[in-house]
Design a protein around this motif. Sequence first.
Motif, PDB file in Angstrom:
ATOM      1  N   TYR A   6     -12.189  -0.397   4.280  1.00  0.00           N
ATOM      2  CA  TYR A   6     -11.283  -0.388   3.131  1.00  0.00           C
ATOM      3  C   TYR A   6     -11.974  -0.153   1.792  1.00  0.00           C
ATOM      4  O   TYR A   6     -11.427  -0.478   0.737  1.00  0.00           O
ATOM      5  CB  TYR A   6     -10.436  -1.667   3.097  1.00  0.00           C
ATOM      6  CG  TYR A   6      -9.736  -1.906   4.414  1.00  0.00           C
ATOM      7  CD1 TYR A   6      -8.556  -1.247   4.730  1.00  0.00           C
ATOM      8  CD2 TYR A   6     -10.303  -2.746   5.369  1.00  0.00           C
ATOM      9  CE1 TYR A   6      -7.939  -1.428   5.957  1.00  0.00           C
ATOM     10  CE2 TYR A   6      -9.692  -2.931   6.598  1.00  0.00           C
ATOM     11  CZ  TYR A   6      -8.514  -2.264   6.892  1.00  0.00           C
ATOM     12  OH  TYR A   6      -7.913  -2.438   8.109  1.00  0.00           O
ATOM     13  N   ASP A  53      -8.449  -0.402  -0.070  1.00  0.00           N
ATOM     14  CA  ASP A  53      -7.678  -1.576  -0.471  1.00  0.00           C
ATOM     15  C   ASP A  53      -7.426  -1.533  -1.977  1.00  0.00           C
ATOM     16  O   ASP A  53      -8.358  -1.267  -2.756  1.00  0.00           O
ATOM     17  CB  ASP A  53      -8.460  -2.842  -0.099  1.00  0.00           C
ATOM     18  CG  ASP A  53      -7.636  -4.108  -0.211  1.00  0.00           C
ATOM     19  OD1 ASP A  53      -7.162  -4.411  -1.328  1.00  0.00           O
ATOM     20  OD2 ASP A  53      -7.480  -4.805   0.810  1.00  0.00           O
ATOM     21  N   PRO A  54      -6.187  -1.772  -2.432  1.00  0.00           N
ATOM     22  CA  PRO A  54      -5.913  -1.736  -3.876  1.00  0.00           C
ATOM     23  C   PRO A  54      -6.805  -2.681  -4.677  1.00  0.00           C
ATOM     24  O   PRO A  54      -7.125  -2.403  -5.840  1.00  0.00           O
ATOM     25  CB  PRO A  54      -4.440  -2.165  -3.962  1.00  0.00           C
ATOM     26  CG  PRO A  54      -3.859  -1.770  -2.644  1.00  0.00           C
ATOM     27  CD  PRO A  54      -4.949  -1.986  -1.646  1.00  0.00           C
ATOM     28  N   TYR A  97       0.846  -1.191   0.000  1.00  0.00           N
ATOM     29  CA  TYR A  97       0.000   0.000   0.000  1.00  0.00           C
ATOM     30  C   TYR A  97       0.879   1.237   0.000  1.00  0.00           C
ATOM     31  O   TYR A  97       1.375   1.666   1.041  1.00  0.00           O
ATOM     32  CB  TYR A  97      -0.937   0.025   1.210  1.00  0.00           C
ATOM     33  CG  TYR A  97      -2.084   0.967   0.965  1.00  0.00           C
ATOM     34  CD1 TYR A  97      -3.247   0.512   0.376  1.00  0.00           C
ATOM     35  CD2 TYR A  97      -1.975   2.324   1.246  1.00  0.00           C
ATOM     36  CE1 TYR A  97      -4.295   1.376   0.088  1.00  0.00           C
ATOM     37  CE2 TYR A  97      -3.006   3.203   0.961  1.00  0.00           C
ATOM     38  CZ  TYR A  97      -4.171   2.716   0.379  1.00  0.00           C
ATOM     39  OH  TYR A  97      -5.186   3.580   0.085  1.00  0.00           O
ATOM     40  N   TRP A 148      -2.990  -3.269   7.299  1.00  0.00           N
ATOM     41  CA  TRP A 148      -1.572  -3.164   6.955  1.00  0.00           C
ATOM     42  C   TRP A 148      -0.673  -2.872   8.162  1.00  0.00           C
ATOM     43  O   TRP A 148       0.515  -2.650   7.997  1.00  0.00           O
ATOM     44  CB  TRP A 148      -1.368  -2.093   5.877  1.00  0.00           C
ATOM     45  CG  TRP A 148      -1.668  -2.604   4.507  1.00  0.00           C
ATOM     46  CD1 TRP A 148      -0.809  -3.227   3.651  1.00  0.00           C
ATOM     47  CD2 TRP A 148      -2.926  -2.565   3.835  1.00  0.00           C
ATOM     48  NE1 TRP A 148      -1.440  -3.579   2.495  1.00  0.00           N
ATOM     49  CE2 TRP A 148      -2.755  -3.182   2.575  1.00  0.00           C
ATOM     50  CE3 TRP A 148      -4.185  -2.080   4.186  1.00  0.00           C
ATOM     51  CZ2 TRP A 148      -3.787  -3.322   1.662  1.00  0.00           C
ATOM     52  CZ3 TRP A 148      -5.223  -2.212   3.269  1.00  0.00           C
ATOM     53  CH2 TRP A 148      -5.024  -2.824   2.033  1.00  0.00           C
TER      54      TRP A 148
END
Length: 398
Positions: free
Chosen positions: A220, A30-31, A11, A374
């Motif tokens: 997220y 969140d990616p 991240y 994270w």
Amino acid sequence: MRNVPEGLPPYPGLAGGPVYLDHNATTPVDPRVTEAMLPYLTCFFGNPSSSHPFGAEPRRALGTARAQVAALIGAEPREIVFTASGSEADLLALRGSVLASGRPRPHVITQVTEHPAVLETCRALERLHGARVTVLPVDGDGLVSPDALAAALTEDTVLVSVMAANNETGALQPVAELAALAGRNGALFHCDAAQAAGKIPLDVRTLDVDLLTVVGHKMYAPKGAAALYVRDGVRLEPVVQGGGQERGLRAGTENVALAVGLGTAAAIAAAELADGEAPARTAALRDDLHQGLTAALPGRVHLNGPEERRLPNTLNVSVEGVSGHELLARASEIAASTGSACHSGVHTPSPVLTAMGLPADRALSAVRLSLGRWTTAKDIETAAQSLARATLNPNPRP
């Protein structure tokens, strides 16, 4: 870039800055959520209500997202209503149920440590719609007594609204027991699960709630994505009138990209909860942080809220001899929050902590440290050292 827990994508937004311990305020997106949303910001722009081909894929994606949110909380997809925020979802639940009741003087019950989204809506219902509101007290752990609710229920009680988890202390309310009491009295039960959804298992059938709020940016997904679970058969007056979207409860063309983001975030959270490793890892890191602070500052660190019955990611402590605001200002290696409010440069104690019976000085010395997906062991070590240094050496040499 910092190391990340095994199995997670890196991240970039968390690299190079302070350790982020304010996940109860908001989470990074969140990616995997961002990736899922992108096609609906570019290629698939159609209105999901359109009957032509451009509406087909957005409509399908909206249905998938609805099913993903429903699966996270044990609901049916048709029981999920998308909204633009948790505050809007709370408003739809409270105002919607009060106005739909048809009672001339409807009675609503909530509790003193609820989020302002609920408390301020209750005040508005009193002011604008003649509702009568009872605000229940909490004990020293921030929990509502079922006996207090039982005593407050009347034949005019339309709705009881009690949160799943407190945003400051992480305290978990006895929702199932409270909902059962409301149901036996013929009242609806709303649960603001903004902080709990995605962090602990929730099942609306087991809890036996009628309405439940889910908020994307606490799990997220982007800000602006939320949902209200509305049990089949529950009648609500819409907050937004218009074209009949969202079962006629929330008019306006749906934001498909944000709904996809919320659905993807819900699916990721559901997988983590089913596996169990992520919540256990977070709870272990939270406890490591507490132990590190206690060891570095013996006798000065006091836990606020329940030791066991709380969210796995939340640590609220008071550090004797320093205000929470000053402590976080000195501990520049971390980003976290206090529960105090600042008015014209004067800090006032957290209403949540004072409602729990904490004296003003202890409430003013509180900090909320909320961990996330994270957060690493190195982050926890850095945070404990930074907070201890800021306490013991308030005026470091430049």
